[in-house]
Design a protein around this motif. Sequence first.
Motif, mmCIF file in Angstrom:
data_model
loop_
_atom_site.group_PDB
_atom_site.id
_atom_site.type_symbol
_atom_site.label_atom_id
_atom_site.label_comp_id
_atom_site.label_asym_id
_atom_site.label_seq_id
_atom_site.Cartn_x
_atom_site.Cartn_y
_atom_site.Cartn_z
ATOM 1 N N PHE A 66 -14.314 12.040 -41.855
ATOM 2 C CA PHE A 66 -15.304 12.808 -41.099
ATOM 3 C C PHE A 66 -14.873 14.271 -41.048
ATOM 4 O O PHE A 66 -13.680 14.571 -41.032
ATOM 5 N N ILE A 67 -15.853 15.164 -40.971
ATOM 6 C CA ILE A 67 -15.561 16.574 -40.744
ATOM 7 C C ILE A 67 -16.370 17.030 -39.526
ATOM 8 O O ILE A 67 -17.576 16.813 -39.454
ATOM 9 N N PHE A 68 -15.670 17.590 -38.553
ATOM 10 C CA PHE A 68 -16.280 18.157 -37.349
ATOM 11 C C PHE A 68 -16.433 19.652 -37.587
ATOM 12 O O PHE A 68 -15.482 20.310 -38.022
ATOM 13 N N ILE A 69 -17.610 20.184 -37.283
ATOM 14 C CA ILE A 69 -17.894 21.586 -37.573
ATOM 15 C C ILE A 69 -18.422 22.282 -36.325
ATOM 16 O O ILE A 69 -19.274 21.753 -35.611
ATOM 17 N N ALA A 70 -17.904 23.473 -36.092
ATOM 18 C CA ALA A 70 -18.408 24.362 -35.045
ATOM 19 C C ALA A 70 -18.364 25.780 -35.618
ATOM 20 O O ALA A 70 -17.781 26.013 -36.684
ATOM 21 N N SER A 71 -18.977 26.701 -34.928
ATOM 22 C CA SER A 71 -18.878 28.092 -35.372
ATOM 23 C C SER A 71 -18.503 28.972 -34.195
ATOM 24 O O SER A 71 -18.781 28.654 -33.045
ATOM 25 N N LEU A 72 -17.854 30.048 -34.538
ATOM 26 C CA LEU A 72 -17.408 31.034 -33.557
ATOM 27 C C LEU A 72 -18.120 32.335 -33.891
ATOM 28 O O LEU A 72 -18.056 32.805 -35.034
ATOM 29 N N SER A 73 -18.803 32.879 -32.923
ATOM 30 C CA SER A 73 -19.599 34.084 -33.135
ATOM 31 C C SER A 73 -18.752 35.342 -32.990
ATOM 32 O O SER A 73 -17.898 35.436 -32.113
ATOM 33 N N GLU A 86 -7.919 30.307 -33.763
ATOM 34 C CA GLU A 86 -6.831 29.347 -33.551
ATOM 35 C C GLU A 86 -6.967 28.547 -32.256
ATOM 36 O O GLU A 86 -6.847 27.318 -32.254
ATOM 37 N N GLN A 87 -7.237 29.197 -31.135
ATOM 38 C CA GLN A 87 -7.336 28.471 -29.869
ATOM 39 C C GLN A 87 -8.512 27.503 -29.868
ATOM 40 O O GLN A 87 -8.442 26.422 -29.269
ATOM 41 N N PHE A 88 -9.581 27.849 -30.579
ATOM 42 C CA PHE A 88 -10.745 26.968 -30.636
ATOM 43 C C PHE A 88 -10.492 25.768 -31.550
ATOM 44 O O PHE A 88 -10.971 24.675 -31.292
ATOM 45 N N LEU A 89 -9.727 25.977 -32.623
ATOM 46 C CA LEU A 89 -9.332 24.855 -33.474
ATOM 47 C C LEU A 89 -8.437 23.888 -32.703
ATOM 48 O O LEU A 89 -8.571 22.662 -32.816
ATOM 49 N N ASN A 90 -7.535 24.433 -31.895
ATOM 50 C CA ASN A 90 -6.682 23.587 -31.045
ATOM 51 C C ASN A 90 -7.520 22.778 -30.062
ATOM 52 O O ASN A 90 -7.263 21.601 -29.821
ATOM 53 N N LYS A 91 -8.551 23.412 -29.494
ATOM 54 C CA LYS A 91 -9.445 22.711 -28.563
ATOM 55 C C LYS A 91 -10.207 21.614 -29.294
ATOM 56 O O LYS A 91 -10.359 20.505 -28.768
ATOM 57 N N MET A 92 -10.675 21.896 -30.509
ATOM 58 C CA MET A 92 -11.370 20.872 -31.287
ATOM 59 C C MET A 92 -10.465 19.662 -31.506
ATOM 60 O O MET A 92 -10.894 18.520 -31.342
ATOM 61 N N ALA A 93 -9.226 19.921 -31.898
ATOM 62 C CA ALA A 93 -8.276 18.827 -32.152
ATOM 63 C C ALA A 93 -8.069 18.010 -30.879
ATOM 64 O O ALA A 93 -8.065 16.774 -30.919
ATOM 65 N N ASN A 94 -7.927 18.688 -29.765
ATOM 66 C CA ASN A 94 -7.758 17.987 -28.488
ATOM 67 C C ASN A 94 -9.005 17.186 -28.138
ATOM 68 O O ASN A 94 -8.911 16.040 -27.686
ATOM 69 N N ASP A 95 -10.179 17.779 -28.329
ATOM 70 C CA ASP A 95 -11.432 17.076 -28.038
ATOM 71 C C ASP A 95 -11.557 15.803 -28.875
ATOM 72 O O ASP A 95 -11.953 14.754 -28.367
ATOM 73 N N ARG A 104 -20.477 18.145 -28.870
ATOM 74 C CA ARG A 104 -20.780 19.561 -29.103
ATOM 75 C C ARG A 104 -20.570 19.963 -30.563
ATOM 76 O O ARG A 104 -20.870 21.084 -30.937
ATOM 77 N N TYR A 105 -20.044 19.056 -31.373
ATOM 78 C CA TYR A 105 -19.753 19.366 -32.769
ATOM 79 C C TYR A 105 -20.748 18.696 -33.707
ATOM 80 O O TYR A 105 -21.242 17.597 -33.422
#
Length: 121
Positions: A66-73, A86-95, A104-105
């Motif tokens: 699976f690939i989870f995708i989000a975007s940062l504006s 980086e901090q948002f990727l860490n949050k994704m991994a934790n989520d 949300r992804y």
Amino acid sequence: MTKNQSNPQRLLLLFANAESVNPKKSKKHQKGTISPVMCVDKLPEEIASFSDLVEEADNINKTWNFIFIASLSGEEGQAPSSNDAEQFLNKMANDVETGNGVGRYVVFDRKESPIEIESNI
């Protein structure tokens, strides 16, 4: 879709391995665990196609499905940097590890089929 945004975007991509605890049930209602395998951030123009992204990921690690995708504006016409992501990727991994907020992804499988994930926490 990122091209339609008012500010440049940076894509946040988390590749994960899902393991079913009841593989005999219908694919629509499987239960199991999802573990992060690797994360990367990319500008949209760095991804030529979904199949190219899969090939690039497989060259690093093939143990994902699976690939989870989000975007940062970005702001003021500038896309966010990798450091910003980086901090948002860490949050994704934790989520993904905790199952918290995975709705949300956008999630796809290796064949670019959308996946709907529900958390039972």
